[in-house]
Design a protein around this motif. Structure first.
Motif, PDB file in Angstrom:
ATOM      1  N   LEU A  73       0.827  -1.208   0.000  1.00 49.81           N
ATOM      2  CA  LEU A  73       0.000   0.000   0.000  1.00 49.81           C
ATOM      3  C   LEU A  73       0.859   1.255   0.000  1.00 49.81           C
ATOM      4  CD1 LEU A  73      -2.761  -1.044   2.567  1.00 49.81           C
ATOM      5  CD2 LEU A  73      -2.975  -0.913   0.076  1.00 49.81           C
ATOM      6  N   LEU A  74       1.963   1.222   0.727  1.00 48.20           N
ATOM      7  CA  LEU A  74       2.879   2.365   0.781  1.00 48.20           C
ATOM      8  C   LEU A  74       3.512   2.620  -0.580  1.00 48.20           C
ATOM      9  CD1 LEU A  74       4.609   4.504   2.211  1.00 48.20           C
ATOM     10  CD2 LEU A  74       6.162   2.671   2.916  1.00 48.20           C
ATOM     11  N   PHE A  75       4.009   1.570  -1.229  1.00 43.45           N
ATOM     12  CA  PHE A  75       4.648   1.722  -2.533  1.00 43.45           C
ATOM     13  C   PHE A  75       3.658   2.252  -3.571  1.00 43.45           C
ATOM     14  CE2 PHE A  75       7.638  -1.972  -1.243  1.00 43.45           C
ATOM     15  CZ  PHE A  75       8.430  -1.074  -0.522  1.00 43.45           C
ATOM     16  N   LYS A  76       2.421   1.784  -3.517  1.00 44.52           N
ATOM     17  CA  LYS A  76       1.405   2.266  -4.460  1.00 44.52           C
ATOM     18  C   LYS A  76       1.145   3.758  -4.269  1.00 44.52           C
ATOM     19  CE  LYS A  76      -1.273  -2.041  -4.936  1.00 44.52           C
ATOM     20  NZ  LYS A  76      -2.579  -2.673  -4.668  1.00 44.52           N
ATOM     21  N   ALA A  77       1.020   4.178  -3.014  1.00 46.21           N
ATOM     22  CA  ALA A  77       0.766   5.589  -2.724  1.00 46.21           C
ATOM     23  C   ALA A  77       1.938   6.466  -3.149  1.00 46.21           C
ATOM     24  CB  ALA A  77       0.480   5.772  -1.229  1.00 46.21           C
ATOM     25  N   MET A  78       3.153   5.990  -2.898  1.00 43.62           N
ATOM     26  CA  MET A  78       4.351   6.751  -3.255  1.00 43.62           C
ATOM     27  C   MET A  78       4.440   6.981  -4.753  1.00 43.62           C
ATOM     28  SD  MET A  78       7.092   4.875  -0.723  1.00 43.62           S
ATOM     29  CE  MET A  78       8.312   4.952  -2.003  1.00 43.62           C
ATOM     30  N   ILE A  79       4.358   5.914  -5.513  1.00 42.48           N
ATOM     31  CA  ILE A  79       4.569   5.985  -6.955  1.00 42.48           C
ATOM     32  C   ILE A  79       3.447   6.751  -7.648  1.00 42.48           C
ATOM     33  CG2 ILE A  79       4.684   4.584  -9.059  1.00 42.48           C
ATOM     34  CD1 ILE A  79       6.117   2.451  -7.401  1.00 42.48           C
ATOM     35  N   SER A  80       2.195   6.456  -7.297  1.00 42.11           N
ATOM     36  CA  SER A  80       1.071   7.123  -7.951  1.00 42.11           C
ATOM     37  C   SER A  80       1.035   8.612  -7.631  1.00 42.11           C
ATOM     38  CB  SER A  80      -0.244   6.463  -7.542  1.00 42.11           C
ATOM     39  OG  SER A  80      -0.453   6.562  -6.132  1.00 42.11           O
ATOM     40  N   SER A  81       1.403   8.997  -6.404  1.00 43.12           N
ATOM     41  CA  SER A  81       1.389  10.409  -6.014  1.00 43.12           C
ATOM     42  C   SER A  81       2.489  11.193  -6.728  1.00 43.12           C
ATOM     43  CB  SER A  81       1.564  10.543  -4.501  1.00 43.12           C
ATOM     44  OG  SER A  81       0.518   9.917  -3.808  1.00 43.12           O
ATOM     45  N   GLN A 150      -5.671   7.107  -0.295  1.00 40.46           N
ATOM     46  CA  GLN A 150      -6.734   6.782   0.648  1.00 40.46           C
ATOM     47  C   GLN A 150      -6.498   5.410   1.279  1.00 40.46           C
ATOM     48  OE1 GLN A 150      -9.274   8.422   1.870  1.00 40.46           O
ATOM     49  NE2 GLN A 150     -10.253   9.778   0.403  1.00 40.46           N
ATOM     50  N   GLU A 151      -6.146   4.419   0.469  1.00 41.35           N
ATOM     51  CA  GLU A 151      -5.924   3.062   0.979  1.00 41.35           C
ATOM     52  C   GLU A 151      -4.750   3.030   1.948  1.00 41.35           C
ATOM     53  OE1 GLU A 151      -5.406   0.733  -2.525  1.00 41.35           O
ATOM     54  OE2 GLU A 151      -7.564   0.504  -2.909  1.00 41.35           O
ATOM     55  N   TRP A 152      -3.666   3.758   1.609  1.00 41.86           N
ATOM     56  CA  TRP A 152      -2.497   3.776   2.491  1.00 41.86           C
ATOM     57  C   TRP A 152      -2.821   4.456   3.821  1.00 41.86           C
ATOM     58  CZ3 TRP A 152       1.628   2.288   4.730  1.00 41.86           C
ATOM     59  CH2 TRP A 152       2.428   3.173   5.456  1.00 41.86           C
ATOM     60  N   MET A 153      -3.498   5.599   3.786  1.00 40.46           N
ATOM     61  CA  MET A 153      -3.796   6.333   5.002  1.00 40.46           C
ATOM     62  C   MET A 153      -4.765   5.556   5.896  1.00 40.46           C
ATOM     63  SD  MET A 153      -1.827   8.845   4.953  1.00 40.46           S
ATOM     64  CE  MET A 153      -2.447   9.424   6.531  1.00 40.46           C
ATOM     65  N   LYS A 154      -5.704   4.848   5.301  1.00 39.49           N
ATOM     66  CA  LYS A 154      -6.625   4.027   6.093  1.00 39.49           C
ATOM     67  C   LYS A 154      -5.855   2.946   6.838  1.00 39.49           C
ATOM     68  CE  LYS A 154     -10.760   1.119   5.673  1.00 39.49           C
ATOM     69  NZ  LYS A 154     -11.784   0.555   4.736  1.00 39.49           N
ATOM     70  N   PHE A 155      -4.903   2.317   6.152  1.00 39.39           N
ATOM     71  CA  PHE A 155      -4.076   1.286   6.796  1.00 39.39           C
ATOM     72  C   PHE A 155      -3.164   1.897   7.856  1.00 39.39           C
ATOM     73  CE2 PHE A 155       0.051  -0.814   7.072  1.00 39.39           C
ATOM     74  CZ  PHE A 155      -0.305  -2.118   7.394  1.00 39.39           C
ATOM     75  N   ALA A 156      -2.483   2.999   7.507  1.00 41.59           N
ATOM     76  CA  ALA A 156      -1.491   3.595   8.404  1.00 41.59           C
ATOM     77  C   ALA A 156      -2.122   4.134   9.683  1.00 41.59           C
ATOM     78  CB  ALA A 156      -0.741   4.711   7.679  1.00 41.59           C
ATOM     79  N   GLU A 157      -3.260   4.812   9.563  1.00 38.81           N
ATOM     80  CA  GLU A 157      -3.895   5.405  10.734  1.00 38.81           C
ATOM     81  C   GLU A 157      -4.531   4.356  11.633  1.00 38.81           C
ATOM     82  OE1 GLU A 157      -6.407   8.386   8.966  1.00 38.81           O
ATOM     83  OE2 GLU A 157      -4.827   9.912   9.150  1.00 38.81           O
ATOM     84  N   ALA A 158      -4.690   3.127  11.125  1.00 37.16           N
ATOM     85  CA  ALA A 158      -5.150   2.027  11.973  1.00 37.16           C
ATOM     86  C   ALA A 158      -3.991   1.431  12.777  1.00 37.16           C
ATOM     87  CB  ALA A 158      -5.794   0.935  11.126  1.00 37.16           C
ATOM     88  N   GLN A 159      -2.739   1.753  12.336  1.00 31.33           N
ATOM     89  CA  GLN A 159      -1.565   1.207  13.020  1.00 31.33           C
ATOM     90  C   GLN A 159      -0.970   2.170  14.036  1.00 31.33           C
ATOM     91  OE1 GLN A 159      -0.751  -2.007  12.139  1.00 31.33           O
ATOM     92  NE2 GLN A 159      -2.482  -1.878  10.708  1.00 31.33           N
ATOM     93  N   VAL A 160      -0.904   3.441  13.667  1.00 30.87           N
ATOM     94  CA  VAL A 160      -0.283   4.453  14.528  1.00 30.87           C
ATOM     95  C   VAL A 160      -1.127   5.715  14.528  1.00 30.87           C
ATOM     96  CG1 VAL A 160       2.078   3.607  14.155  1.00 30.87           C
ATOM     97  CG2 VAL A 160       1.127   5.342  12.626  1.00 30.87           C
TER      98      VAL A 160
END
Length: 304
Positions: A73-81, A150-160
């Motif tokens: 999810l992180l790699f997808k957000a990085m590259i697409s952004s 959106q997918e990365w932030m949903k995952f990340a904010e559930a962790q930290v």
């Protein structure tokens, strides 16, 4: 020290890199490397075809075995952004959480979007707002930074728990996500090239993906290849180039891909030709071209 002036030995002012003996040394070093057979590296554009190959590869079974869910999810957000915002990858990775607003409402269209505020643009001295919308064009589904962020932030904010200064796109070290740790340039370049290897993207021997590759690819995609093409003035504004920017710099970003194919120019001079892209089109693009050729054939029959 004024770095815009040439080096003055008498009073030690100006830019020492412009000194005659330094320039002579660097020129000699370049000749020596060339005589020894060294090949210069070219930072190629990361095209939409590359983008779609990498993003689809990250959904494959092999990537599921190699990377964790958070990494993918992180790699997808990085590259697409980076591709969508026309940013160098190192510029993107230093962005804090406070600059991104999710689930905003666009005033003009009423659509839900994300708003990313970027400072220090050459053409705008204050902070600039960039709007990320969900992609609805079926043939361009991978040009969708909104979805992947959106997918990365949903995952990340559930962790930290993020605060305003936390980095949006945090670092990965040996397969482990290090929250609020920034990437260094060498590591992110390695990751980008590893992802391309995983997705079987082939480059020439002297080519590699550098920090500017996403910026170049995004600019070229919006100017020449996407369905709703942008004007040159819009490209300049979105990329953050000032009105006084050297035209050679802009040409290098936008038109280096066309130089790879002489057939493109030959086709452009042939009346009634369907000019295909210099790069290998995706399956969706091939379908679109086929539809255009069919429509053109029907149109020509109707005019007879």
């Amino acid at each position: 020290m004024n770095l815009g002036q040439s080096w003055n030995v008498a009073d030690s002012t100006g830019n020492p890199c412009g000194a005659v003996h330094i320039a002579s040394f660097m020129k000699g070093l370049k000749k020596k490397k060339k005589s020894e057979g060294a090949m210069s590296e070219s930072a190629v554009a990361f095209t939409y075809q590359h983008l779609s190959a990498v993003l689809s590869s990250l959904d494959s079974r092999a990537s599921h075995d190699k990377y964790s869910e958070g990494e993918r999810l992180l790699f997808k957000a990085m590259i697409s952004s980076a591709f969508y915002l026309f940013l160098r990858i190192d510029e993107l990775l230093a962005r804090p959480r406070a600059e991104l607003e999710l689930d905003c409402i666009d005033v003009e269209t009423g659509m839900t979007c994300a708003r990313w505020t970027l400072p220090f643009r050459k053409n705008v001295k204050c902070r600039t707002h960039f709007y990320l919308f969900d992609q609805t064009v079926e043939s361009e589904i991978y040009d969708n930074a909104y979805k992947y962020v959106q997918e990365w932030m949903k995952f990340a904010e559930a962790q930290v728990t993020f605060d305003a200064k936390s980095f949006l796109l945090t670092r990965v070290v040996k397969g482990v996500i290090k929250w609020n740790m920034i990437w260094n340039q060498s590591d992110i370049s390695k990751v980008s090239n590893h992802l391309c290897v995983d997705s079987r993207i082939s480059l020439m021997r002297n080519e590699s993906f550098k920090l500017h590759c996403f910026r170049r690819g995004g600019c070229q995609w919006k100017l020449m290849f996407c369905r709703s093409k942008w004007s040159l003035n819009t490209i300049r504004s979105w990329a953050g180039w000032s009105s006084s920017e050297n035209s050679t710099v802009i040409q290098t970003y936008l038109f280096d891909q066309l130089e790879l194919s002489e057939r493109y120019f030959a086709a452009a001079r042939r009346p009634g030709a369907i000019i295909k892209k210099p790069c290998e089109p995706s399956s969706a693009e091939k379908e679109r071209i086929a539809r255009e050729e069919e429509s053109l054939a029907l149109l020509q029959q109707g005019t007879r």
